[in-house]
Design a protein around this motif. Sequence first.
Motif, short mmCIF file in Angstrom:
data_model
loop_
_atom_site.label_atom_id
_atom_site.label_comp_id
_atom_site.label_asym_id
_atom_site.label_seq_id
_atom_site.Cartn_x
_atom_site.Cartn_y
_atom_site.Cartn_z
N THR A 7 0.83 -1.20 0.00
CA THR A 7 0.00 0.00 0.00
C THR A 7 0.87 1.25 0.00
O THR A 7 2.06 1.20 0.36
CB THR A 7 -0.94 0.02 1.23
OG1 THR A 7 -1.90 1.08 1.09
CG2 THR A 7 -0.16 0.24 2.51
N SER A 14 -3.58 -1.53 9.30
CA SER A 14 -4.62 -2.40 8.74
C SER A 14 -5.46 -1.73 7.67
O SER A 14 -5.86 -2.37 6.69
CB SER A 14 -5.54 -2.91 9.86
OG SER A 14 -6.17 -1.81 10.52
N ASP A 15 -5.72 -0.41 7.81
CA ASP A 15 -6.61 0.24 6.85
C ASP A 15 -6.10 1.58 6.33
O ASP A 15 -6.78 2.23 5.51
CB ASP A 15 -8.01 0.41 7.45
CG ASP A 15 -8.02 1.29 8.70
OD1 ASP A 15 -6.99 1.92 9.01
OD2 ASP A 15 -9.06 1.33 9.37
N SER A 63 -5.88 4.42 7.88
CA SER A 63 -6.42 5.61 8.54
C SER A 63 -5.33 6.23 9.41
O SER A 63 -4.38 5.56 9.82
CB SER A 63 -7.64 5.26 9.38
OG SER A 63 -7.30 4.32 10.39
#
Length: 322
Positions: free
Chosen positions: A158, A194-195, A197
């Motif tokens: 990512t 994990s995301d 944010s």
Amino acid sequence: MNPKGDILATGSGDDTAKLWRISDGSLINTLEGHTWSVNSLAFNPEGNILATASGEGLVKLWNVNDGSLITTLEVLNTKNKGRKTLAFNPKGDNLATAGWEGTAKLWKIDDGSLITTLEGHTDKITTLAFNPEGDTLATGSSDRTAKLWNVSDGSLLTTLEGHTEAVEVLAFSPKGDTLATGGLDSTAFLWRVSDGSFTTLKGHTNYVMSLAFNPEGNILATGGRDRTVKLWNTSNGALITTFGHRNQVRALAFNPEGNILATGGFADAVILRLVSLDLLMRRGCQWVGMAYVRNNPDMQEWRNICDGFESDEAPSLSNNYR
């Protein structure tokens, strides 16, 4: 700082690295061999090897016990001299390096061979770090992004975007679930791995040049070009306290117990001793007066600032600079 917390390594513009004894501040060894400024250092997990990087494009591995040179890795060609960054994986068998050429490289420690090259940033890489499991590598770049890579196959996981200027430093939390980044936009970010944010930490008035989590991961230290060190509550991003420094703060490291924070600048190194960072938080929460914070409608955004740090005790604090 080495894993045991009894030796501090420093690099300098005089082309050397030095090993210092934490207990009394005495010099243990001077490591000579680089021909450019030593601008990045890392101990392996066992603490018996120190890696140093400098602007001539070389990474050197040193025996910490006697100061002897183990081997030299030629990580960059002569067209890409400049500041380097490096990190050992948690097992200590691989070393990651990066620099102004914009790529990161993974090396085997036992024979110095190149494992893989990670390509994707569009500008120089300024910082990198392995997560605690060693399966993910984070890189930060002047292209204003941080990237997460799968170490096993070199694939990009990512890209984290939020900084408005170059990402200067980054570090994983001890649990590996959070990545902290600091940049030339005078801000630090706490990213949920994990995301993606994030929480933004604002308070420095100039570049954020260094950062470090304490061993528990509940406090993040950031150092800036504004000559300050700031401690932050990682659960909510609240600023705990600020310490002054004689120079811009280029390096930070906690000892394994979390009660000593080493800070390094351009011209000197200072060891900041704290009796307990938990006690510091509790004292700060007592000073704030949590009844006032929780009952004042204008303070609702700060009502959870002291979660996990409240106590009926009245601890004492002491700070010593050396």
